[in-house]
Design an enzyme around this catalytic site. Structure first.
Site, PDB file in Angstrom:
ATOM      1  N   ASN A  43       5.177  -0.803  -5.335  1.00 41.25           N
ATOM      2  CA  ASN A  43       6.633  -1.080  -4.960  1.00 41.25           C
ATOM      3  C   ASN A  43       6.543  -2.592  -4.080  1.00 41.25           C
ATOM      4  O   ASN A  43       5.861  -2.411  -3.145  1.00 41.25           O
ATOM      5  CB  ASN A  43       7.011  -0.048  -4.530  1.00 41.25           C
ATOM      6  CG  ASN A  43       8.315  -0.320  -3.640  1.00 41.25           C
ATOM      7  OD1 ASN A  43       9.062  -1.473  -3.940  1.00 41.25           O
ATOM      8  ND2 ASN A  43       9.021   0.501  -2.685  1.00 41.25           N
TER       9      ASN A  43
ATOM     10  N   LYS B 212       8.708  -4.079  -2.970  1.00 38.05           N
ATOM     11  CA  LYS B 212       9.624  -4.582  -2.285  1.00 38.05           C
ATOM     12  C   LYS B 212      10.176  -5.921  -2.085  1.00 38.05           C
ATOM     13  O   LYS B 212      10.500  -6.618  -3.258  1.00 38.05           O
ATOM     14  CB  LYS B 212       9.128  -4.143  -0.517  1.00 38.05           C
ATOM     15  CG  LYS B 212       8.717  -2.603  -0.658  1.00 38.05           C
ATOM     16  CD  LYS B 212       8.446  -1.878   0.816  1.00 38.05           C
ATOM     17  CE  LYS B 212       7.743  -0.760   0.683  1.00 38.05           C
ATOM     18  NZ  LYS B 212       7.698   0.120   1.748  1.00 38.05           N
TER      19      LYS B 212
ATOM     20  N   HIS C 150      15.163   5.256  -2.442  1.00 38.84           N
ATOM     21  CA  HIS C 150      13.976   4.956  -1.276  1.00 38.84           C
ATOM     22  C   HIS C 150      14.292   5.010   0.061  1.00 38.84           C
ATOM     23  O   HIS C 150      15.463   4.563   0.403  1.00 38.84           O
ATOM     24  CB  HIS C 150      13.360   3.641  -1.806  1.00 38.84           C
ATOM     25  CG  HIS C 150      12.087   3.218  -0.915  1.00 38.84           C
ATOM     26  ND1 HIS C 150      11.968   2.838   0.407  1.00 38.84           N
ATOM     27  CD2 HIS C 150      10.770   3.226  -1.420  1.00 38.84           C
ATOM     28  CE1 HIS C 150      10.823   2.742   0.812  1.00 38.84           C
ATOM     29  NE2 HIS C 150      10.123   2.756  -0.418  1.00 38.84           N
TER      30      HIS C 150
ATOM     31  N   GLU D 109      13.953   3.164   2.439  1.00 40.12           N
ATOM     32  CA  GLU D 109      14.706   2.003   3.131  1.00 40.12           C
ATOM     33  C   GLU D 109      16.026   1.621   2.667  1.00 40.12           C
ATOM     34  O   GLU D 109      16.874   1.307   3.479  1.00 40.12           O
ATOM     35  CB  GLU D 109      13.330   0.658   2.878  1.00 40.12           C
ATOM     36  CG  GLU D 109      12.358   0.772   3.586  1.00 40.12           C
ATOM     37  CD  GLU D 109      11.071   0.195   2.962  1.00 40.12           C
ATOM     38  OE1 GLU D 109      11.117  -0.549   1.807  1.00 40.12           O
ATOM     39  OE2 GLU D 109       9.923   0.462   3.236  1.00 40.12           O
TER      40      GLU D 109
ATOM     41  N   GLU E  35       7.731  10.536  -0.018  1.00 43.48           N
ATOM     42  CA  GLU E  35       7.268   9.531   1.133  1.00 43.48           C
ATOM     43  C   GLU E  35       7.737   9.767   2.520  1.00 43.48           C
ATOM     44  O   GLU E  35       9.154   9.471   2.843  1.00 43.48           O
ATOM     45  CB  GLU E  35       7.955   8.226   0.424  1.00 43.48           C
ATOM     46  CG  GLU E  35       7.455   7.722  -0.819  1.00 43.48           C
ATOM     47  CD  GLU E  35       7.528   6.396  -1.025  1.00 43.48           C
ATOM     48  OE1 GLU E  35       6.667   5.597  -1.083  1.00 43.48           O
ATOM     49  OE2 GLU E  35       8.813   5.748  -0.783  1.00 43.48           O
TER      50      GLU E  35
ATOM     51  N   GLY F  23       4.879   2.032   5.527  1.00 42.20           N
ATOM     52  CA  GLY F  23       4.461   0.585   6.072  1.00 42.20           C
ATOM     53  C   GLY F  23       3.708   0.567   7.443  1.00 42.20           C
ATOM     54  O   GLY F  23       3.773  -0.302   8.149  1.00 42.20           O
TER      55      GLY F  23
ATOM     56  N   SER G 115       1.747   4.277   3.108  1.00 43.68           N
ATOM     57  CA  SER G 115       0.420   3.728   3.654  1.00 43.68           C
ATOM     58  C   SER G 115      -0.812   4.266   2.719  1.00 43.68           C
ATOM     59  O   SER G 115      -1.780   4.263   3.334  1.00 43.68           O
ATOM     60  CB  SER G 115       0.189   4.026   5.060  1.00 43.68           C
ATOM     61  OG  SER G 115       1.335   3.689   5.939  1.00 43.68           O
TER      62      SER G 115
HETATM   63  P1  PGA Z   1       3.753   1.407   1.981  1.00 42.63           P
HETATM   64  O1  PGA Z   1       5.189   1.712   1.333  1.00 42.63           O
HETATM   65  O2  PGA Z   1       2.595   1.832   0.870  1.00 42.63           O
HETATM   66  O3  PGA Z   1       3.729   0.019   2.410  1.00 42.63           O
HETATM   67  O4  PGA Z   1       3.713   2.562   2.986  1.00 42.63           O
HETATM   68  C1  PGA Z   1       5.324   2.733   0.317  1.00 42.63           C
HETATM   69  C2  PGA Z   1       6.577   2.694   0.047  1.00 42.63           C
HETATM   70  O5  PGA Z   1       7.614   2.490   0.503  1.00 42.63           O
HETATM   71  O6  PGA Z   1       6.870   2.999  -1.199  1.00 42.63           O
END
Ligand code: PGA
Length: 251
Positions: free
Chosen positions: A7, A9, A97, A99, A171, A177, A213
């Site tokens: 992903n 982003k 997601h 976010e 998640e 993140g 992460s």
């Molecule tokens: P990250 O994001 O690996 O940077 O923690 C995962 C995600 O949001 O899909």
């Protein structure tokens, strides 16, 4: 079939995206071995890069959007539909997601509508769910996540909710993140809880990915558990060589 998904982003310039594709192409033999071992790589770029990705990804990769709208078409400036994703060679979409839940206010009811759009367009959706830190601290993580699954999937058919048609990504919001990944045992326990939620609703199992992460160093810890059906990777997926290390961990 396990799924290891990148992903991106809102990252990478057009030139950087092309260089990502070129690097993946140059390690295509490794990727074919990963595919042959039953691990499906998937890529979710910003939608402006879907076409170059459709042209530049090696065979066997799943390509998808990071979101799709909950209506088929219309006056929704700035949005993209599931049908548009399918029409340029995309085969999948992320839905819900954290976010988008956080910044766009998307809730389970919207996720349900997006799932309907994804299925109607023939896309393979990955529904994202996850608890906030305070939910985990108060011991409510499983209840919250299972409710997200229930609310988003209720009313779908058993022909839609199955491994061939969709996946779920667990998640935890506090792990995304932050560099603070969940304990592999906790990811396994949540996968089991999600799988039993599916079964309680009369649905077949889908892959349940872990995200938050994940990197080249910790991927193996998650991959050791058969209930963890892959990984959804943000930051570490921006480096193609590390993304390959993660995919290999799930072989
Ligand atoms: P990250 O994001 O690996 O940077 O923690 C995962 C995600 O949001 O899909």
């Amino acid at each position: 079939m396990k799924i290891v998904a990148a992903n991106w982003k809102m990252n990478l310039s057009a030139a950087e995206a092309q260089s990502w594709l070129d690097q993946v192409k140059s390690s295509s033999a490794d990727w074919q071995a990963v595919l042959a071992a039953g691990v499906k790589p998937a890529v979710y770029p910003p939608s402006v890069y879907l076409s170059p990705c459709a042209a530049g990804l090696p065979e066997g990769f799943l390509l998808g959007s990071q979101n799709c709208h909950h209506e088929a078409k219309g006056a929704y400036t700035g949005e993209i539909s599931a049908g548009m994703v399918a029409s340029i060679g995309g085969a999948s979409t992320l839905i819900g997601h954290s976010e988008r839940r956080q910044y766009q206010g998307e809730d389970d009811a919207i996720c349900h509508k997006k799932l309907l759009q994804a299925f109607a367009a023939g896309l393979y959706p990955i529904l994202c769910v996850g608890e906030k830190l305070e939910d985990r601290q108060s011991g409510k993580a499983e209840a919250i996540v299972c409710a997200q699954v229930k609310n988003a999937l209720e009313g779908l058919s058993s022909d839609q909710v199955k491994a061939e048609k969709m996946a779920i990504a667990y998640e935890p919001v506090w792990a995304i993140g932050t560099g603070q990944e969940a304990k592999p045992e906790d990811a396994q326990a949540m996968s089991k809880a999600i799988l039993s939620q599916l079964s309680n609703m009369g649905f077949a199992a889908t892959p349940v990915l872990y995200g938050g992460s994940v990197n080249g160093k910790n991927a193996g810890g998650f991959a050791q558990f058969p209930e963890v059906g892959g990984a959804l990777v943000g930051g570490a997926s921006l480096k193609p060589e590390e993304f390959l290390v993660i995919a290999k961990a799930f072989v």
